[in-house]
Write an enzyme that holds these catalytic residues in place. Structure first.
Site, mmCIF file in Angstrom:
data_model
loop_
_atom_site.group_PDB
_atom_site.id
_atom_site.type_symbol
_atom_site.label_atom_id
_atom_site.label_comp_id
_atom_site.label_asym_id
_atom_site.label_seq_id
_atom_site.Cartn_x
_atom_site.Cartn_y
_atom_site.Cartn_z
ATOM 1 N N SER A 98 32.486 55.567 4.765
ATOM 2 C CA SER A 98 31.801 55.298 6.015
ATOM 3 C C SER A 98 30.772 56.362 6.377
ATOM 4 C CB SER A 98 32.849 55.134 7.112
ATOM 5 O OG SER A 98 32.308 54.468 8.216
ATOM 6 N N LYS A 109 32.681 51.563 2.365
ATOM 7 C CA LYS A 109 32.809 50.981 3.708
ATOM 8 C C LYS A 109 31.464 51.058 4.422
ATOM 9 C CE LYS A 109 34.949 51.388 8.215
ATOM 10 N NZ LYS A 109 33.640 51.424 8.892
ATOM 11 N N ASP A 149 18.960 59.631 -0.943
ATOM 12 C CA ASP A 149 17.702 58.886 -0.812
ATOM 13 C C ASP A 149 16.520 59.806 -0.546
ATOM 14 O OD1 ASP A 149 18.947 56.480 -1.277
ATOM 15 O OD2 ASP A 149 19.228 55.990 0.837
#
Length: 732
Positions: free
Chosen positions: A483, A508, A494
């Site tokens: 999460s 998740k 990224d």
């Protein structure tokens, strides 16, 4: 576990519009008389309460209307709920008979209707049958202790029956349980040959199981069923009763309000297991480890309530409470007998910070190419935040971002050459903290995208242009990194801000909103049920701040700024380690009710780095080290041994053969551990020798630091795209 403070406009409007509908539904549910529950002789015949009927109806309405998954409470969902409920009660097929399951099957397609009609009688009937079977089995086991057992026979016991058919007869069940008792006795006999003593010890164990079972109450049954109902929708839509709601929020904030003591149950007494250093119980100098709590009173003049024989959760409700309030305890020190007079202690409750669950740092030193490099390792156990303190305007409110800033300042003063953020076993927490924590390592920009039930996408950004640390960094993850951990690791990856090292994360990628059911179920409805102070039912003051509990409802999915969801797939590390956690047993992709992976449009962001050119070289250096590493070999053997043990379903009941097998397994385990110990610079242990405390045997953590050292030794400018501000020299 992961949640988001409901800042989406949609959610706020949704709840406002829904209050009237829920109140009306609750009123109708109050007036509709359910059928009478079916009695089960031999059980405690637990029954649902009116409060539970209202909560069930309210939760069902919220889920049906506003869950991201948009599910219908139909027959197919009913069957899923039913199967989960049976598995929760007897997943090992150890207590219930095939005839019981045949009897229960009539409810398989009707539980969804029961939920909509707030009729929980069928749910409780199933549980009461299970409880009767459970007690029958334990009582049968106690009776078997009068027999003599032959431990020289060629015989085995199947301890994992989860994939076997349900047992069809009482005699077959007795045969299996006789073997289970024999196995329990054999375990004791291998440690102590005194069989009379072993039988007495085992009898006490079985009697304790019966005693604990007798304390099972209607709230336990309701929580089990609501877990199975909500998780049949998706794994992270959850209902928490008042006690578990308080526990959840305590975990989120890493703090609680109480006396600062850990409790345990010993021989019918709630006992002080440990004290939080500097907490009110510790500062009183009147409370000690091992003290037995006989009774609890609220305030200076409140009446004492006897808690001998109570469950721990019920005792906690009385002892925990709002800071500044008084609780009085009757304590019987460990050195005194029950005939002695107890001590009465008055304690003012305070806010307790769970410091052992907060972020912490250490510095590892690496020698490479004639240079000594220092790597700061920062363990982040959760994305915690004390929202209550934040809303109150406390500038020092506990949060992972607040703590991380202090840690980074400490490490910069120590002149570390790089840092590793350790997110292993970090199940998540606050979305806002994941965003602000990411912001400590990037200038500004989007961190995560959130798509709601209307497919509207919100981009959550770090707006703060300051950077707390701009040096080399890596993020260490494992299968239990979930999460908010995946948001942080995904954003760092990224942006090209740091290396991601470890194993594939949990996967998740859903957003939950916390719904306080006290604000949904109106006081007038509660009053009609006699559920609030001043009504016909007297309510005891407890540490639970909620009356009806809390619903964590899945309202959205989050996506990386690259557009990829972390749902199902998680974050894939740049450099991968073998997983000590079996990937086929744990993870979002192992749950059939989980939402699928998908992709949305890429957010507008600018990468600051690109590790693609150096990952092959770093991977090669890592693999070269691992190919000759004794510790790595020991870890691979441990993984293989775990897989082998997972495949085993039976155990030998022949004493000589079992002892031989265990001796061999223990020696292999000791050899592997000693290989690891020696490789990491520790002394090997002899059989039976106690392990020294605070030893660091974490080979993966050490290797993650070494990979970062490799990166630092390479000309790391080749990975830099956008220049980060130069780190300011520390100011003293």
């Amino acid at each position: 576990m992961y949640h988001k403070i409901p800042d989406l406009t949609l959610v706020k409007d949704m709840f406002k519009k829904f209050y009237f509908v829920l109140a009306l539904g609750a009123a109708l549910a109050c007036n509709a008389a359910p059928p009478k529950p079916v009695k089960v002789p031999g059980s405690n015949n637990l029954e649902p309460t009116e409060q539970q009927r209202i909560v069930c109806k309210t939760v069902a309405d919220f889920i049906s209307r506003f869950n991201y998954k948009k599910v219908n409470l139909n027959d197919s969902l009913s069957a899923i709920i039913y199967n989960r409920y049976i598995k929760s009660l007897d997943g090992n097929h150890t207590y219930l008979l095939a005839s019981d399951i045949k009897d229960f099957d009539k409810y398989k397609n009707s539980l969804s209707d029961d939920i909509k009609n707030s009729n929980l009688n069928d749910v409780y009937y199933i549980f009461n049958v299970y409880q009767k079977r459970y007690e029958d089995r334990i009582k049968y086991s106690i009776a078997q202790l009068d027999k003599d057992f032959d431990f020289n026979q060629k015989e085995s016991f199947t301890y994992d029956r989860s994939e076997l058919p349900w047992i069809t007869s009482e005699s077959e069940m007795n045969t299996e349980w006789t073997k289970r008792v024999k196995y329990d006795l054999l375990n004791l006999k291998m440690a102590d040959a005194d069989m009379a003593k072993n039988k007495e010890k085992l009898k006490k164990r079985y009697q304790d199981l019966l005693l604990q079972d007798s304390k099972t109450n209607t709230n336990d049954v309701f929580q089990i069923f609501m877990d199975d109902f909500s998780e049949a929708i998706d794994p992270h839509t959850n209902y928490f009763d008042p006690f578990h709601a308080a526990q959840f929020n305590m975990e989120m904030s890493k703090s609680l309000e109480g006396i600062g003591a850990t409790l345990e149950s010993k021989n019918e007494y709630i006992t002080i297991a440990s004290l939080v250093a500097g907490g009110p119980a510790d500062k009183s100098h009147q409370v000690n480890n091992g003290d037995r709590i006989l009774a609890v009173a609220q305030g200076k003049d409140g009446e004492f309530q006897d808690i001998i024989g109570w469950r721990i959760d019920n005792a906690i409700k009385l002892i925990r409470g709002t800071k500044g309030t008084i609780v009085r305890l009757k304590l019987l020190p460990q050195s005194k007998t029950v005939a002695d007079k107890p001590n009465t202690v008055e304690i003012v409750r305070e806010k307790i910070v769970l410091k052992d669950q907060l972020a912490k740092e250490e510095i590892k030193t690496y020698n490479s190419n004639g240079k000594t490099l220092k790597i700061g390792i920062i363990e982040v156990p959760a994305f915690y935040a004390d929202f209550t303190a934040m809303r109150a305007g406390d500038p020092n409110a506990q949060s992972i971002t607040h703590d991380m800033k202090l840690i980074l300042d400490t490490l910069k003063r120590a002149n570390v050459d790089g840092i590793v953020i350790d997110l292993r076993e970090n199940g998540g927490g606050s979305l806002s903290e994941a965003i602000s924590l990411t912001g400590l390592f990037i200038k500004s920009g989007p961190v995560v995208q959130v798509r709601d039930t209307h497919n509207d996408v919100e981009v959550d950004k770090d707006e703060d242009p300051s950077i707390a640390y701009n040096g080399p960094m890596a993020v260490l993850v494992d299968r239990f990194s979930a999460s908010a951990s995946e948001i942080f690791a995904g954003a760092i990856q990224d942006y090209g801000r740091g290396l991601i090292i470890g194993t594939q994360t949990y996967g998740k990628g859903t957003v939950q909103s916390e719904i306080d059911l006290d604000k949904v179920i109106t006081p007038s409805i509660a009053d009609k049920m006699g559920l609030i102070a001043g009504s016909k039912t007297t309510v005891i003051s407890t540490g639970s701040v909620s009356q009806f509990g809390q619903l964590n409802l899945t309202i959205a999915k989050f996506y990386r700024i690259s557009g990829n969801s972390t749902q199902h797939k998680g974050v894939i590390p740049d450099i991968q380690f073998p997983s000590l956690i079996p990937l086929d047993k744990f993870g979002e992709d192992t749950d059939p009710s989980a939402l699928p992976f998908d992709v949305i449009a890429r957010s507008d962001y600018t990468k600051v780095g690109n590790f693609t050119p150096v990952i092959p070289q770093l991977t090669k250096l890592h693999e070269q080290r691992m190919s000759v590493s004794p510790s790595y070999k020991a870890l691979l053997e441990e993984i293989a041994e775990y897989k082998k043990s997972e495949a085993e379903k039976t155990v030998n009941l022949n004493e000589l053969q079992l002892k031989k097998q265990r001796d061999e397994d223990e020696q292999k385990s000791l050899d592997r551990e000693n290989t690891l110990r020696v490789a990491l610079g520790h002394k090997p242990l002899k059989k039976g020798e106690t392990k020294p405390k605070n030893e660091d045997l974490d080979a993966f953590k050490i290797e993650a630091g070494q990979i970062l050292v490799d990166y630092i030794n390479i000309d790391n400018k080749v990975t830099r795209i956008g220049e980060l501000p130069v780190m300011s020299p520390p100011k003293f």
